[in-house]
Design an enzyme around this catalytic site. Structure first.
Site, PDB file in Angstrom:
ATOM      1  N   GLU A  51      22.239  71.079 102.049  1.00 28.14           N
ATOM      2  CA  GLU A  51      23.101  70.746 100.865  1.00 28.14           C
ATOM      3  C   GLU A  51      24.525  71.518 100.722  1.00 28.14           C
ATOM      4  O   GLU A  51      24.332  72.613 100.799  1.00 28.14           O
ATOM      5  CB  GLU A  51      22.270  70.765  99.497  1.00 28.14           C
ATOM      6  CG  GLU A  51      23.133  70.204  98.406  1.00 28.14           C
ATOM      7  CD  GLU A  51      22.341  70.227  97.022  1.00 28.14           C
ATOM      8  OE1 GLU A  51      22.661  69.957  96.093  1.00 28.14           O
ATOM      9  OE2 GLU A  51      21.000  70.791  97.093  1.00 28.14           O
ATOM     10  N   ARG A 276       8.367  77.922 106.053  1.00 26.86           N
ATOM     11  CA  ARG A 276       9.662  78.652 106.111  1.00 26.86           C
ATOM     12  C   ARG A 276       9.540  79.964 106.393  1.00 26.86           C
ATOM     13  O   ARG A 276       8.667  80.623 106.462  1.00 26.86           O
ATOM     14  CB  ARG A 276      10.049  78.273 104.906  1.00 26.86           C
ATOM     15  CG  ARG A 276       9.490  79.070 103.462  1.00 26.86           C
ATOM     16  CD  ARG A 276       9.941  78.520 102.277  1.00 26.86           C
ATOM     17  NE  ARG A 276       9.442  79.296 101.055  1.00 26.86           N
ATOM     18  CZ  ARG A 276       9.965  80.236 100.287  1.00 26.86           C
ATOM     19  NH1 ARG A 276      11.195  80.596 100.686  1.00 26.86           N
ATOM     20  NH2 ARG A 276       9.556  80.575  99.429  1.00 26.86           N
ATOM     21  N   LYS A 286      18.550  80.226  96.912  1.00 30.50           N
ATOM     22  CA  LYS A 286      20.164  79.856  96.664  1.00 30.50           C
ATOM     23  C   LYS A 286      20.399  80.490  95.391  1.00 30.50           C
ATOM     24  O   LYS A 286      21.531  80.967  95.064  1.00 30.50           O
ATOM     25  CB  LYS A 286      20.397  78.629  97.052  1.00 30.50           C
ATOM     26  CG  LYS A 286      21.656  78.212  97.278  1.00 30.50           C
ATOM     27  CD  LYS A 286      22.347  76.996  97.616  1.00 30.50           C
ATOM     28  CE  LYS A 286      21.717  76.636  99.021  1.00 30.50           C
ATOM     29  NZ  LYS A 286      22.066  75.202  99.447  1.00 30.50           N
TER      30      LYS A 286
END
Length: 828
Positions: A51, A276, A286
């Site tokens: 994104e 992850r 983020k």
């Protein structure tokens, strides 16, 4: 239909042998091998779908290496797709940064795609769901929808709109698109199962209304798809065969499959989840990375302490080290934490055979040599190899690399290498002890001067005759110390980075900010060999006994405010000191990694980096908070980037928005608008003729620190003074480092910027004639070195550049000085 390119050849032929893989075999590659051999797919197509609302971090590197590496290994295709479905947080600058990061890691995409490319197609698919009775328009607000979803033990409560017919839903959805309704008044929900044990399947929201300008589609849309709708359908549109994502999307696979099964025929994409990458002593959220930047805890997104790829790149880590690190972590289905020492090992492995060895002195103290036997007479320097024997054994051509070390009678040595009263176990210089100057002669220490606090200020030593290349008879040589010739060494600034947090898991307890290490950056001002001036700016070195370093390329992404301490020789700080701010030569070095891991276990059970010596913590900026006591930014759980202007009074926000329209970075605009004194300074500077986009970084970065330290702005820091400083920069009178020094001097009351530049001699010296004259004088004064250069010792150009820098008081532009030196040497 999908747009995947189908290869008529047998898919099994695409399965690589293990020794031909760049991705170590794992459960994902086992799935792909089986799919190819059984004919479920004929060719592999993957995608990396970030994104564009921020910068990529080290966790993304694992996904990039997997997505791109698998496509490469299986002779398939890979798409870089921007998941740009949220117009309020996305920006072309983030797109450019993502592309830059992927290229830097060494990968190339077959196609660059955008989810916004598919807005029309996605909308059409949503209408199909409505027509099939699989979606409905809900007129309730987000809070009510969330409250009626039920719990793990209770089913959700149906909306009064759930049983509305397809025709009415279709009419409402089209009116949503036409802009008839306000934000938040209606959403489109999938009609699945309000009693499902998987909460995601309890009629998830697919579309929402947002009257917002999109950076690519403009104002064409006011309804936007959510991730769980846009992502699987974009995969299907593109013909993705293996959609790889991290384990937190495990539950989302149910809605992924539900959508593609209803809307697309086989072959359909399949989603597979892997663990992850979680790295100790940092945060990868983020939202938290944005907070670190906005609140001034770091310089910016590319602060070398940040886990962003931009920060890692600016620190000097080579991309091959990241790829090696990711490979060593591996691809599994089990979540775990990774010690950053594993990355450090990969960095050292990458640099050991490629980084030339040079000497630098970070905490300098003067060493005066007496040479009664004339050992140094006629010797301007010693030839030193650039690589040790173990590297030469691995890379034979490294044996030809060397450089000349100027050797005079006044040297710089490390303060820690000399003691008046050495403690037990101290093996370096002290009165009565002989030590070798690395690559040079043996000297006998005859005196050490200390200040009132016992800190060494100077040392004296005598050169022992006949010791160049051999030890003296009957004299114990305690150690070899590194050194620099004081007359030719280049002044430099050294940034030493530690872990950003003091504990392994900053999220484990309380606010992550409370675990920030105020000594995560320490800045030393010292000296480096003149030979580095002749090398490419991106050369990575091993500074002997200090670590691996490279020259700071400067911020690429717009830094946050920084604190400086012009009066000290050591500047620990909670934010990065501006590059070159106090070094006339402009040489600023980032330590990439230490020579060995030095982390230690803390009392709390976690680990931390040792605080560098003599570090004095600087006060951190308080956490920014929005009105009502909530953290500034987007709604919790939405994943949206915080608004840089959140919490500002209406008038202040309006001023910040005007600055942004004029080209000011939104983060800078928010920081300035929050401080009336800074806002007034910027307005005055613009009124005095400065460009707002040029002046704003100086207010947010260079001046905000003064306000934080003093509690007020010095009277001398006026808008007129800033406009004058920027004019000197614009016309080439000053370089950036000189400008920062001048601004600090103005704050200290030394006069106007122009007066400071004249008094301190800060004006850039890049006049070709003047530099050529200085270079000719240096060549004439050192005929032996000039002859050696012309005989093939190209490294001597650094020696002559050092002479020119010395002759010009460090004001010469290093690249211009090098050009002048080469021209002068060519004349002979």
């Amino acid at each position: 239909m999908t747009d995947a390119t189908r290869n008529p050849t047998d898919g099994a032929a695409r399965v690589p042998s293990d020794d031909a893989r760049s991705v170590t075999p794992n459960f994902v590659t086992e799935v792909i091998d089986r799919d190819l051999r059984e004919g479920r797919v004929e060719a592999v197509v993957t995608r990396f779908p970030p994104e564009p609302n921020g910068y990529l971090h080290i966790g993304h590197a694992k996904a990039i290496c997997l997505d791109f590496g698998i496509a490469r290994d299986y002779d398939g295709r890979v798409h870089l797709r921007m998941d740009d479905t949220n117009p309020t947080t996305e920006d072309p600058a983030f797109v450019a940064a993502i592309e830059r990061d992927v290229r830097w890691l060494g990968f190339a995409w077959d196609d660059l795609r955008y989810a916004s490319d598919y807005f029309e197609s996605l909308y059409a698919q949503a209408e199909r769901l409505i027509q099939h009775g699989d979606a409905y328009v809900d007129a309730r607000d987000e809070a009510t929808i969330r409250a009626t979803r039920g719990s793990v033990s209770e089913p959700g409560t149906p909306s009064p709109d759930r049983d509305r017919g397809p025709a009415e839903n279709l009419d409402l959805f089209r009116r949503m698109r036409a802009g008839e309704f306000a934000d938040g008044s209606h959403v489109l929900r999938a009609k699945i199962d309000l009693a499902s044990p998987n909460m995601i399947l309890r009629d998830p929201v697919l579309y929402r209304i947002k009257h917002a300008h999109h950076y690519r589609t403009g104002d064409a849309w006011c309804v936007y798809p959510l991730y769980d709708f846009a992502h699987p359908l974009s995969d299907a549109i593109e013909g993705i065969t293996h959609s790889l994502c991290t384990l937190e999307f495990d539950n989302n696979r149910a809605i992924y499959d539900w959508l593609v099964e209803r809307l697309f025929p086989e072959p359909r994409p399949r989603q597979y989840e892997f663990a992850r990458l979680v790295v100790d002593r940092t945060v990868l959220s983020k939202r938290k990375l944005i907070a670190l930047v906005r609140e001034g805890h770091v310089e910016g997104w590319d602060d070398p302490r940040m886990p962003t790829l931009a920060g890692i790149r600016r620190r000097g880590v080579p991309p091959e080290a990241i790829r090696t690190f990711v490979d060593r972590v591996g691809v599994t289905k089990a979540n775990s934490r990774t010690d950053p020492a594993l990355l450090d090992h990969a960095v050292r492995d990458a640099l050991n055979t490629t980084a030339p060895r040079v000497m630098a002195v970070l905490d300098p103290v003067e060493l005066l040599l007496e040479d009664p036997d004339g050992e140094l007479d006629g010797i301007d320097g010693v030839d030193a190899p650039s690589f040790p024997d173990d590297v030469i054994g691995l890379v034979p051509e490294a044996a030809d690399a060397s450089r000349l070390l100027p050797l005079g009678r006044r040297l710089w040595i490390e303060r820690d290498d000399v003691a008046l009263d050495p403690p037990a176990g101290f093996r370096r210089m002290a009165p009565g002890r002989a030590v070798r100057l690395r690559h040079g002669v043996v000297v006998l220490c005859e005196g050490v001067d200390v200040d009132a606090e016992g800190r060494v200020t100077r040392a004296q030593a005598r050169v022992l005759p006949g010791t160049l290349g051999r030890n003296p008879d009957g004299v114990k040589v305690w150690a070899a110390i590194h050194w620099l010739d004081a007359d030719t060494a280049l002044p430099a600034e050294f940034h030493l980075f530690g872990d950003l947090f003091t504990v392994a898991d900053p999220d484990a307890a309380g606010d992550f900010r409370q675990h920030l290490d105020p000594a995560s950056l320490v800045v030393h001002r010292g000296f480096v060999e003149p030979s580095v001036a002749a090398d490419a700016a991106d050369t990575r070195y091993q500074f002997e006994r200090q670590g691996y370093f490279w020259r700071d390329p400067g911020p690429e992404l717009g830094p946050e405010a920084a604190a400086t301490d012009p009066s000290g020789s050591l500047v620990p700080s909670g934010s990065l000191v501006p590059s070159g701010s106090l070094v006339p030569s402009g040489l600023v070095w980032n330590r990439i990694v230490t020579l060995k891991d030095a982390r230690r276990v803390t009392a709390g059970g976690g680990e931390r980096s040792p605080a560098p010596a003599r570090a004095r913590p600087a006060a951190r900026a308080p956490a920014a908070e929005a009105a009502g006591g909530e953290p500034a930014g987007g709604a919790a759980g939405t994943g949206e980037a915080p608004d840089p202007l959140a919490g500002l009074a209406p008038a202040d926000r309006a001023a910040a928005e005007r600055w942004i329209e004029g080209g000011v970075d939104p983060v800078h605009a928010g920081l300035i608008a929050a401080e009336p004194l800074l806002a007034g300074l910027l307005a005055d500077a613009v009124g005095a003729g400065a460009d707002v986009a040029v002046a704003a970084p100086w207010v947010a970065q260079e001046t905000r620190g003064e306000l934080r330290r003093r509690g007020q702005l010095p009277a001398q820091l006026t808008g007129e003074a800033l406009a004058e400083l920027l004019a000197l920069l614009a016309d080439g009178t000053l370089h950036a480092g000189g400008a920062r020094e001048a601004w600090a001097a103005v704050a200290a009351g030394e006069g106007s910027p122009r007066a400071v530049v004249e008094r301190r001699g800060l004006a850039r010296l890049d006049d070709e004639a003047a530099l050529l004259a200085a270079a000719r004088a240096a060549v004439a004064a050192h005929p032996a070195e000039a002859a050696a250069f012309r005989g093939g010792k190209q490294a001597l150009v650094g020696f002559f550049v050092g002479q020119v820098m010395r002759a010009t008081g460090g004001r010469a532009d290093p690249r211009a000085a090098q050009a002048a030196v080469r021209a002068a040497l060519a004349e002979g």
